[in-house]
Design a protein around this motif. Structure first.
Motif, short mmCIF file in Angstrom:
data_model
loop_
_atom_site.label_atom_id
_atom_site.label_comp_id
_atom_site.label_asym_id
_atom_site.label_seq_id
_atom_site.Cartn_x
_atom_site.Cartn_y
_atom_site.Cartn_z
N PHE A 1 0.75 -1.48 -0.34
CA PHE A 1 0.32 0.30 -0.10
C PHE A 1 0.96 1.22 -0.05
O PHE A 1 0.86 2.22 -0.90
N VAL A 2 1.70 1.50 1.01
CA VAL A 2 2.66 2.66 1.35
C VAL A 2 3.73 2.18 0.03
O VAL A 2 3.16 3.79 -0.65
N GLY A 3 4.48 0.54 -0.32
CA GLY A 3 5.31 1.34 -1.74
C GLY A 3 4.93 1.94 -2.57
O GLY A 3 5.54 2.88 -3.61
N SER A 4 3.92 1.29 -3.30
CA SER A 4 3.00 1.14 -4.36
C SER A 4 2.39 3.22 -4.62
O SER A 4 3.10 3.74 -5.57
N PHE B 1 -3.56 1.83 -2.46
CA PHE B 1 -4.90 0.84 -1.78
C PHE B 1 -5.36 -0.18 -2.39
O PHE B 1 -5.57 -1.09 -2.28
N ILE B 2 -5.85 -0.05 -3.88
CA ILE B 2 -6.00 -1.15 -4.66
C ILE B 2 -5.16 -2.04 -5.12
O ILE B 2 -5.47 -3.28 -5.34
N HIS B 3 -4.41 -1.77 -5.41
CA HIS B 3 -3.43 -2.40 -6.05
C HIS B 3 -2.46 -3.33 -4.63
O HIS B 3 -2.89 -4.55 -4.76
N SER B 4 -2.41 -2.29 -3.22
CA SER B 4 -2.48 -3.63 -2.61
C SER B 4 -3.69 -4.62 -2.16
O SER B 4 -3.09 -5.98 -0.84
N ILE B 5 -4.60 -3.80 -2.18
CA ILE B 5 -5.95 -4.96 -1.84
C ILE B 5 -6.04 -5.97 -2.99
O ILE B 5 -6.01 -7.11 -2.29
N VAL B 6 -5.13 -6.20 -4.04
CA VAL B 6 -5.63 -7.39 -5.12
C VAL B 6 -4.16 -8.06 -5.05
O VAL B 6 -4.49 -8.99 -4.70
N GLN B 7 -3.09 -7.27 -4.31
CA GLN B 7 -2.35 -8.55 -4.20
C GLN B 7 -2.81 -9.39 -2.90
O GLN B 7 -2.45 -10.85 -2.22
N THR B 8 -3.31 -8.55 -1.48
CA THR B 8 -3.76 -9.52 -0.39
C THR B 8 -4.67 -10.23 -1.14
O THR B 8 -4.86 -11.45 0.13
N VAL B 9 -5.37 -9.73 -1.44
CA VAL B 9 -6.91 -10.91 -2.20
C VAL B 9 -6.08 -11.67 -2.30
O VAL B 9 -6.95 -13.91 -2.31
N LEU B 10 -5.24 -11.15 -3.36
CA LEU B 10 -4.78 -13.09 -4.51
C LEU B 10 -4.40 -14.33 -3.69
O LEU B 10 -3.69 -15.10 -3.30
#
Length: 349
Positions: free
Chosen positions: A133-136, A180-189
């Motif tokens: 989240f923070v990195g992207s 946030f969108i990028h991170s939530i996709v990674q976490t759900v996967l």
């Protein structure tokens, strides 16, 4: 915790709807999926002497990040002369660097000091989420900062209108939303994968490449999805940054005789800082996790070394920023009325 466990069970049932009813071994597989309740972070080294060295390194790095970026934020917020869009974006970069290092370094310091290497499954997933989240968000913000410099140098007459304060706020909000969108996709996967066996992570923090290797399933498709998500963001942002700074450098080089040597040097240093962050990220994320093992020492570059260098490269090389910091430090040491009396050769008492 209850909400998390309910969500995880729902995702597992969605992944294997037929097996839960028809297969006799489905209950055993489902039990295996819930066996891993914690992961073991091996860190950088098991040698006692090296652990002491790494503890000192991480402690000093974290202290430099906190002190340097807090100083920048306070200076920008209290000095009306530093109200340009560039300093507004730099202030946000400082805040992001504090958050970014706080995701991993405090946990590493505790592990090195107390030897506590275990991290709960929920804690690991939370660390992975906030790291991406923070990195992207930082990657997107650096792209916005490059656009700001391009507009200021290549389109100076339209700079004030293009980079108005409302536009700056909207761009920063878009950076956080994109992260946030990028991170939530990674976490759900990641949450859709079953973890039933090994729980040893060959790194000092939870990240996609080392964690996905521990899944008890075929992760080929998931790895490609994650690589296309993280890797393309890193590569795309980096290409946009390189293109922006190339145009800036071409513009400055054409007018270097007009006293743009300092600006040219600043852009070159910015480009070096961008390369220092993005190249390790591209190397780490722009390929499936199972192809080659990611070096945990490469991760130190973009999680620790780059945030330490950012205040020095982006902000403290600015003469305006250094002058403002010096002015604030003098006003703290010598109150205003004492300074005025000294200048007038009067007795401050």
């Amino acid at each position: 915790s209850v909400i998390y466990n309910t969500t995880l069970c729902f995702l597992q049932q969605q992944m294997h709807p037929a097996h839960t009813v028809h297969e006799p071994w489905s209950s055993m597989a489902q039990d295996n999926f819930s066996q891993v309740t914690e992961f073991i972070l091996l860190g950088l080294s098991d040698t006692q002497e090296l652990q002491l060295l790494f503890f000192t390194f991480f402690l000093l790095a974290y202290a430099m990040v906190l002190l340097g970026n807090i100083l920048i934020i306070v200076t920008v917020r209290t000095d009306p002369k530093l109200s340009s869009p560039m300093y507004f974006l730099l202030c946000n970069l400082s805040f992001i660097d504090i958050c970014y290092t706080s995701v991993t370094i405090p946990r590493v310091l505790v592990a090195l000091l107390l030897g506590h290497k275990a991290i709960a499954f929920e804690g690991c997933m939370a660390q992975l989420f906030f790291l991406h989240f923070v990195g992207s968000s930082e990657m997107f913000l650096l792209t916005v900062m490059a656009f700001d410099r391009y507009t200021a140098i290549c389109r100076p007459l339209h700079y004030t209108a293009i980079m108005a304060r409302g536009v700056c706020w909207a761009l920063v909000a878009a950076c956080w939303l994109g992260g946030f969108i990028h991170s939530i996709v990674q976490t759900v996967l990641m949450l859709q994968l079953p973890f039933c066996g090994p729980n040893t992570i060959h790194s000092f923090f939870c990240d996609v490449p080392p964690v996905v290797r521990l899944a008890c399933a075929d992760t080929t498709l998931t790895e490609w999805l994650m690589a296309s998500n993280s890797g393309l963001i890193s590569l795309g942002s980096f290409l946009v940054l390189v293109a922006s700074y190339t145009l800036i450098l071409a513009k400055l080089r054409a007018h270097i005789s007009q006293g743009n040597g300092k600006a040219l040097s600043t852009c070159v240093s910015h480009l070096m800082a961008v390369t220092l962050l993005f190249m390790p990220c591209i190397f780490t994320y722009l390929r499936p996790a199972g192809t080659l093992p990611t070096s945990k020492y490469v991760c130190v570059i973009y999680t620790v070394f780059s945030p330490v260098m950012n205040p020095l490269i982006y902000t403290l090389r600015s003469s305006e920023m250094k002058g403002s910091i010096l002015s604030h430090s003098q006003s703290c040491v010598f109150p205003h009325h004492i300074t005025v009396n000294i200048k007038n050769n009067k007795n401050p008492c």
